[in-house]
Design an enzyme around this catalytic site. Structure first.
Site, PDB file in Angstrom:
ATOM      1  N   ASP A 113       0.809  -1.226   0.000  1.00  0.00           N
ATOM      2  CA  ASP A 113       0.000   0.000   0.000  1.00  0.00           C
ATOM      3  C   ASP A 113       0.834   1.263   0.000  1.00  0.00           C
ATOM      4  OD1 ASP A 113       1.053  -0.227   2.495  1.00  0.00           O
ATOM      5  OD2 ASP A 113      -0.772   0.335   3.554  1.00  0.00           O
ATOM      6  N   GLU A 114       2.090   1.164  -0.419  1.00  0.00           N
ATOM      7  CA  GLU A 114       2.949   2.341  -0.342  1.00  0.00           C
ATOM      8  C   GLU A 114       3.875   2.383  -1.544  1.00  0.00           C
ATOM      9  OE1 GLU A 114       4.410   3.156   3.691  1.00  0.00           O
ATOM     10  OE2 GLU A 114       6.360   3.512   2.773  1.00  0.00           O
TER      11      GLU A 114
END
Lengths: 369, 367
Positions: A113-114
């Site tokens: 998620d990054e």
């Protein structure tokens, strides 16, 4: 939060409620005959799983990632518990990354998620560009995200946390002192709990205090290289490039048991788990098309102490049986008097399979049998 | 407690026992050596828990001493002292003072009683074998280079030491090549075999000299003891089954030639320069009265060496790891070596003219 966000897309009726992701598949929501959904409550949980993520509402009750689920249940018994659905998370991860790449292809993957995006070549004003990225992610996934545009990765990382959720932060050198300096040193990636505690002993708590600390004092406390790094980062300096591809250094799999296992009494069970870990890590290795030169194991005992052992092989291997054999050799060298809580298998010294699978020159073995 | 000793008397024994002390270890006392002086005799003992060397020195010391002291530091001190310096060692509580002339060294000690001394296995029957130092050293040197190193097949990280009838057979292999040698013993024994750990073999080669003096080898279960000169060496053995070497030593390889050892060694070394750095492959191309050695590397560079030999066998083009060939040529001590082949997929047998027991088997490499 990403996992919780994906779950809320599936179950929009949970919006605004404390929700915790983690735990067992029997906690999977069930659809009742009348079409309504029935969710499991955290208070009913029994086991030794940990919180994978929690919504902001759950965090308000004191439930955070990596907290034991039983402990979380004591704090928020009425919170909804959902089992993690990693396939869905990976799917949404791919969607959001692709949406970003369509606008700015120079992307460094930092996990599910990054990401870091190199926007050096974009001439569009930062505010508009950031909004365009956020809009693209939202239309591709229905998820919001927090973006910070900053001169380097260090500031972008810190900045992306400043206006969560759904944040849009712009930082430049001039905002360093006003926005970054007041923060705790723990906000810097690379200053962990131990370093924070050590900094506290020399009365340094904020990034500002660190930036103005005396070099000699930092050096005598942390050594030269870490002291130099601390001064650099607290002054917003970071030269790391956005790297779109990096060779993996290791591939590993580990598991915490339902209950602590005894080497002798639970020998069969332990053997099964060990073999299955080796099989899974072998699959990961194959999927990434690597061979491994070193096999290692990790053991965590009932008292939470851990040991690792590893073995470097004469030639790289890839199949599960060979990994199991080497990992077994490692296990023989580990102390096995205490019960075991966690077992992990790690492959390192990776090399691409193309090189090793079909060597142009192949040594024949002596035909002993 | 204090003793006096001449620096030169101490230096060589000290460096002999110190070589087995591991730099990295879990028990602090393992970086120490045990020093016991009494009745005009000094005994130095070092161990890594797998093997132990004790060396007894008959020399007037004028006192008694029993302590453990950092092996490396004591060796460094003795080495750097002037020749023939008279050293005084005196212990007081947990320290020892090493003094000579105007130099003084105060070192930490640990109690002698805590030293993990390996003792000879008791209650077991020993097979006692005698052989002279020179022969044993030669046997080891002929095969030690073929041992595996940190192989997952742990039983290959050592030498097979096999007493059978009146023969002593010693074998090393890493699974790709194998070195076999044998000698005759004065007595006849029942068959006994053990695997000597790599480190023990390497230390023994360093400690043995080229004399006719006798080495007494006592084989017990799980342990083997070597006694020679002033030295007693105790070693654990590797618990495992060594592969059946007799299955891979070929008989009847009909394509063979003799060649001068130095000539082919130098040619191999030159050709190896342009062999693939990783795989080290080299082609041996045999034709009528000719041998060509051909190597190429990943940058497509090539080396070719041509040797005139007397050869009337089949034409053959066979690849080998050149390191394995250079190893054997470096370690056998004779002028002429014989290479024998069956075909391009079978092993190569290397033998030497003046020692018919010696056999080196190396498997080919597909190039």
């Amino acid at each position: 939060m990403f996992f919780a966000g994906v779950e809320l897309l599936h179950y929009p009726q949970l919006k605004g409620l404390p929700v915790v992701v983690g735990g067992r598949s029997i906690d999977m929501p069930r659809q009742l005959a009348d079409g309504r959904w029935q969710f499991a409550r955290l208070g009913d949980y029994a086991g030794r799983g940990v919180v994978t993520t929690s919504t902001y509402e759950a965090r308000a009750l004191g439930v955070f990632s990596a907290m034991g689920l039983m402990k979380a249940a004591a704090k928020a018994p009425d919170a909804i518990i959902l089992p993690a659905n990693f396939d869905a998370y990976r799917h949404y991860s791919r969607l959001f990354k692709q949406a970003v790449r369509d606008i700015a292809p120079h992307v460094e993957d930092r996990g599910i998620d990054e990401i870091y995006i190199d926007l050096t070549d974009h001439t569009e004003p930062s505010q508009a560009l950031a909004q365009r990225l956020k809009d693209a992610v939202y239309s591709a996934t229905g998820l919001t995200c927090s973006i910070c545009i900053a001169p380097n990765k260090l500031l972008a990382k810190i900045g992306s946390d400043l206006d969560k959720p759904d944040g849009l932060t712009l930082l430049d050198e001039s905002s360093l002192q006003s926005r970054i300096w007041p923060l705790s040193v723990s906000k810097i990636n690379g200053i962990g709990p131990k370093a924070v505690a050590k900094l506290a002993t020399i009365d340094i708590h904020t990034i500002a205090e660190l930036a103005q600390a005396e070099v000699g004092l930092l050096q005598s406390t942390f050594g030269r290289s870490y002291a130099a790094w601390l001064l650099n980062v607290s002054n917003g300096q970071d030269n790391r490039p956005v790297t779109t591809y990096s060779e993996p250094k290791s591939i590993s799999r580990e598991t915490t048991f339902e209950r602590d296992l005894h080497v002798r009494h639970d020998r069969a069970r332990l053997g099964e788990i060990f073999t299955s870990l080796c099989e899974r890590v072998a699959q990961d290795l194959k999927a990434k098309r690597y061979m491994a030169g070193t096999v290692g194991i990790k053991l965590r005992y009932q008292d939470f102490t851990s040991v690792t052992r590893d073995l470097t092989l004469p030639s790289p291997i890839s199949d599960a049986a060979a990994i199991r054999k080497a990992a077994g050799e490692c296990l023989k060298r580990a102390p096995l008097t205490k019960k075991i809580r966690l077992l992990g298998v790690k492959l390192s010294q990776l090399m691409p399979m193309e090189d090793s699978e079909n060597p142009t020159q192949k040594q024949a073995p002596l035909p002993f049998e | 407690m204090n003793i006096k000793i001449n620096r030169d008397t101490l230096l060589k024994p000290l460096s002999s026992v110190t070589s087995i002390v591991e730099r990295r270890h879990t028990l602090p006392i393992l970086s120490n050596l045990l020093l016991e002086a009494k009745d005009e005799k000094i005994v130095l003992t070092a161990t890594d828990l797998e093997m132990q060397i004790s060396l007894a020195l008959q020399t007037p010391v004028g006192g008694e001493l029993s302590t453990t002291i950092s092996a490396k530091k004591l060796l460094d001190i003795c080495r750097s002292l002037p020749e023939n310096a008279e050293i005084t060692m005196a212990t007081a509580e947990s320290r020892i003072q090493v003094k000579t002339g105007k130099s003084r060294f105060n070192l930490q000690t640990l109690p002698a009683a805590d030293y993990p001394v390996m003792t000879k296995a008791t209650g077991t029957t020993y097979t006692v074998v005698s052989i002279d130092q020179k022969s044993l050293k030669r046997l080891f040197k002929q095969v030690e280079f073929a041992m595996a190193q940190q192989d997952i097949r742990y039983y290959l990280n050592g030498l097979l030491f096999e007493v059978n009838g009146n023969r002593l057979n010693v074998v090393g292999t890493d699974g790709h090549r194998l070195s076999f040698t044998s000698t005759e013993l004065a007595q006849t024994y029942e068959k006994q075999e053990l695997i000597l750990p790599r480190k023990t073999v390497i230390e023994l080669i360093k400690l043995l000299d080229d004399s006719e003096e006798e080495v007494t080898i006592e084989i017990a279960s799980g342990q083997v003891n070597f006694s020679f000169g002033d030295i007693k060496l105790i070693s654990k053995v590797i618990d495992g089954k060594f592969p059946d070497y007799t299955r891979v030593i070929p008989v009847g390889h009909k394509n063979s030639f003799n060649v001068d050892r130095m000539t082919i060694l130098l040619a191999m070394q030159r050709a190896s320069i342009l062999s693939n750095e990783k795989y080290r492959g080299i082609r041996m191309v045999l034709g009528s009265d000719s041998l060509r050695l051909i190597s190429t590397n990943s940058e497509q560079e090539e080396a070719e060496e041509e040797l005139e030999i007397a050869y009337g066998g089949d034409s053959l083009d066979i690849g080998f790891n050149v390191t394995y060939m250079i190893d054997v040529l470096n370690n056998v001590n004779c002028d002429t070596v014989t290479f024998s082949f069956a075909d391009a997929n079978s092993s190569c047998l290397v033998t030497v003219a003046d020692d018919e027991t010696y056999k080196y088997v190396v498997m080919p490499m597909r190039i």
